[in-house]
Scaffold this motif. Structure first.
Motif, PDB file in Angstrom:
ATOM      1  N   TRP A 112      -6.914   8.482  -9.250  1.00  0.00           N
ATOM      2  CA  TRP A 112      -7.807   7.859  -8.070  1.00  0.00           C
ATOM      3  C   TRP A 112      -7.334   7.558  -7.002  1.00  0.00           C
ATOM      4  N   ILE A 113      -5.722   7.389  -7.599  1.00  0.00           N
ATOM      5  CA  ILE A 113      -5.083   7.149  -5.870  1.00  0.00           C
ATOM      6  C   ILE A 113      -4.276   8.194  -5.522  1.00  0.00           C
ATOM      7  N   LEU A 114      -3.580   8.931  -5.647  1.00  0.00           N
ATOM      8  CA  LEU A 114      -3.303  10.898  -6.032  1.00  0.00           C
ATOM      9  C   LEU A 114      -3.672  11.349  -5.634  1.00  0.00           C
ATOM     10  N   HIS A 115      -4.260  11.508  -5.811  1.00  0.00           N
ATOM     11  CA  HIS A 115      -6.130  12.277  -5.344  1.00  0.00           C
ATOM     12  C   HIS A 115      -7.027  11.496  -3.795  1.00  0.00           C
ATOM     13  N   VAL A 135      -9.862   3.812  -2.621  1.00  0.00           N
ATOM     14  CA  VAL A 135      -9.933   2.694  -0.795  1.00  0.00           C
ATOM     15  C   VAL A 135      -8.268   2.164  -1.482  1.00  0.00           C
ATOM     16  N   ALA A 136      -7.162   1.983  -0.217  1.00  0.00           N
ATOM     17  CA  ALA A 136      -5.685   1.325  -0.090  1.00  0.00           C
ATOM     18  C   ALA A 136      -6.162   0.277  -0.175  1.00  0.00           C
ATOM     19  N   GLU A 137      -6.268  -0.693  -1.140  1.00  0.00           N
ATOM     20  CA  GLU A 137      -6.590  -2.140  -1.096  1.00  0.00           C
ATOM     21  C   GLU A 137      -6.106  -2.562  -2.063  1.00  0.00           C
ATOM     22  N   TRP A 138      -5.509  -2.194  -2.545  1.00  0.00           N
ATOM     23  CA  TRP A 138      -4.013  -2.744  -3.354  1.00  0.00           C
ATOM     24  C   TRP A 138      -3.543  -3.734  -2.978  1.00  0.00           C
ATOM     25  N   GLU A 139      -2.799  -5.055  -4.216  1.00  0.00           N
ATOM     26  CA  GLU A 139      -2.534  -5.601  -3.363  1.00  0.00           C
ATOM     27  C   GLU A 139      -0.871  -6.474  -4.292  1.00  0.00           C
ATOM     28  N   LYS A 140      -0.590  -7.512  -3.843  1.00  0.00           N
ATOM     29  CA  LYS A 140       1.016  -7.347  -4.148  1.00  0.00           C
ATOM     30  C   LYS A 140       1.125  -7.271  -5.911  1.00  0.00           C
ATOM     31  N   THR A 141       0.200  -8.029  -6.446  1.00  0.00           N
ATOM     32  CA  THR A 141       0.221  -8.294  -7.880  1.00  0.00           C
ATOM     33  C   THR A 141      -0.223  -6.656  -8.098  1.00  0.00           C
ATOM     34  N   ASP A 142      -0.662  -5.637  -7.703  1.00  0.00           N
ATOM     35  CA  ASP A 142      -0.712  -4.502  -8.398  1.00  0.00           C
ATOM     36  C   ASP A 142       0.406  -3.542  -8.234  1.00  0.00           C
ATOM     37  N   CYS A 143       1.728  -3.667  -7.036  1.00  0.00           N
ATOM     38  CA  CYS A 143       2.313  -3.499  -6.860  1.00  0.00           C
ATOM     39  C   CYS A 143       3.294  -4.320  -8.485  1.00  0.00           C
ATOM     40  N   LEU A 175       0.855  -1.489  -0.113  1.00  0.00           N
ATOM     41  CA  LEU A 175       0.143  -0.278  -0.194  1.00  0.00           C
ATOM     42  C   LEU A 175       1.227   1.582   0.242  1.00  0.00           C
ATOM     43  N   VAL A 176       2.156   1.201   0.643  1.00  0.00           N
ATOM     44  CA  VAL A 176       2.436   2.151   0.662  1.00  0.00           C
ATOM     45  C   VAL A 176       3.479   2.164  -0.842  1.00  0.00           C
ATOM     46  N   ALA A 177       3.813   1.071  -1.243  1.00  0.00           N
ATOM     47  CA  ALA A 177       4.090   1.720  -2.683  1.00  0.00           C
ATOM     48  C   ALA A 177       3.244   1.684  -3.529  1.00  0.00           C
ATOM     49  N   ILE A 178       2.368   1.943  -3.795  1.00  0.00           N
ATOM     50  CA  ILE A 178       1.242   2.654  -4.507  1.00  0.00           C
ATOM     51  C   ILE A 178       1.870   3.560  -5.499  1.00  0.00           C
ATOM     52  N   PRO A 179       1.053   4.105  -4.497  1.00  0.00           N
ATOM     53  CA  PRO A 179       1.052   5.969  -5.312  1.00  0.00           C
ATOM     54  C   PRO A 179       2.816   6.421  -5.525  1.00  0.00           C
ATOM     55  N   SER A 180       3.858   5.819  -4.870  1.00  0.00           N
ATOM     56  CA  SER A 180       5.042   6.374  -5.208  1.00  0.00           C
ATOM     57  C   SER A 180       5.282   5.916  -6.677  1.00  0.00           C
ATOM     58  N   LEU A 181       5.506   4.363  -6.865  1.00  0.00           N
ATOM     59  CA  LEU A 181       5.517   4.187  -8.031  1.00  0.00           C
ATOM     60  C   LEU A 181       5.024   4.486  -9.196  1.00  0.00           C
ATOM     61  N   ILE A 182       3.961   4.959  -8.664  1.00  0.00           N
ATOM     62  CA  ILE A 182       3.073   5.463 -10.122  1.00  0.00           C
ATOM     63  C   ILE A 182       3.668   7.038  -9.926  1.00  0.00           C
ATOM     64  N   SER A 183       4.366   7.698  -9.093  1.00  0.00           N
ATOM     65  CA  SER A 183       4.626   9.438  -9.608  1.00  0.00           C
ATOM     66  C   SER A 183       5.285   9.022  -9.946  1.00  0.00           C
ATOM     67  N   ILE A 184       6.521   8.241  -9.721  1.00  0.00           N
ATOM     68  CA  ILE A 184       7.664   7.617 -10.683  1.00  0.00           C
ATOM     69  C   ILE A 184       7.739   7.529 -12.162  1.00  0.00           C
ATOM     70  N   ILE A 185       6.448   7.111 -12.509  1.00  0.00           N
ATOM     71  CA  ILE A 185       6.147   6.512 -13.490  1.00  0.00           C
ATOM     72  C   ILE A 185       5.729   8.406 -14.105  1.00  0.00           C
ATOM     73  N   ASP A 186       4.673   9.007 -13.673  1.00  0.00           N
ATOM     74  CA  ASP A 186       4.571   9.999 -14.250  1.00  0.00           C
ATOM     75  C   ASP A 186       5.468  10.746 -14.068  1.00  0.00           C
TER      76      ASP A 186
END
Length: 214
Positions: A164-167, A171-179, A90-101
């Motif tokens: 939806w995620i960065l704003h 709901v923070a329910e992402w999983e390993k696969t999403d990462c 859950l901590v990694a997902i928003p950060s990874l998206i911001s790096i891609i962006d």
């Protein structure tokens, strides 16, 4: 563009619909088989098992961490990898998206770049049957889903959605696969921007394309 590679455009689109980019460490035959899987769950399971092998996960993480295009985010990438290994997805997902962006905006050379348009533009710049065309197109297809417009008053998107995620609307329910999806996208982008070492991909893809078209 080589006629024998035309099927890869459709394969890349199908993989994006399942939530994945084309990874550089799979053969074209493996990509083709995945793209024609029965459903998203089957593709997700393949990649979960693929990266369950330490060598595959290490190669992907090392590729991302050492890539020059991510030099501005190296410390953040290090912490994302730490979070992934610690199962703190859950901590990694928003950060990874911001790096891609951020990385795509940097490649575009302007803070106002339209990310999806940039990916398509980069794909169209590839000439002479360059295999990088397919990696850029794969990133474009994935980004088109990740960055798709979605009103916050509408039901939550089924696919990971950047806004939806960065704003904070998702709901923070992402999983390993999403990462893994996002980490693989970063790795695919590394392959798409390589200036060297791409010839081995091209030769292997030529071999596999003959098998697929039989």
């Amino acid at each position: 563009m080589s006629i024998s590679f035309k099927y890869l455009e459709e394969d890349g689109k199908r993989l994006a619909d399942y939530g994945w980019t084309i990874p550089g460490d799979l053969t074209p035959l493996e990509v083709h088989n995945l793209a024609n899987a029965n459903d998203r769950a089957e593709v997700d399971l393949f990649f979960e098992q693929h990266y369950a092998h330490d060598i595959n996960l290490f190669k992907m993480c090392n590729s991302i961490y050492s890539a020059e295009i991510y030099s501005n985010w190296r410390k953040l990438i290090d912490e994302c990898i730490f979070c992934f290994r610690s199962e703190k997805y859950l901590v990694a997902i928003p950060s990874l998206i911001s790096i891609i962006d951020g990385a795509l905006a940097q490649i575009g050379g302007t803070s106002g770049i339209r990310i999806k348009g940039l990916c398509l533009e980069q794909a169209q710049k590839q000439t002479g049957g360059s295999v990088k065309y397919y990696f850029w197109l794969s990133v474009y297809n994935f980004i088109s889903n990740l960055f798709s417009k979605s009103d916050f008053n509408d039901p939550k998107p089924q696919f990971l959605n950047r806004n939806w995620i960065l704003h904070g609307r998702s709901v923070a329910e992402w999983e390993k696969t999403d990462c893994l999806r996002l980490m693989q996208t970063l790795d695919t982008l590394v392959t798409a921007t390589k200036s060297r070492g791409i010839r081995s991909y091209l030769e292997k893809w030529k071999e596999d394309s003959k098998l697929i078209e039989r």
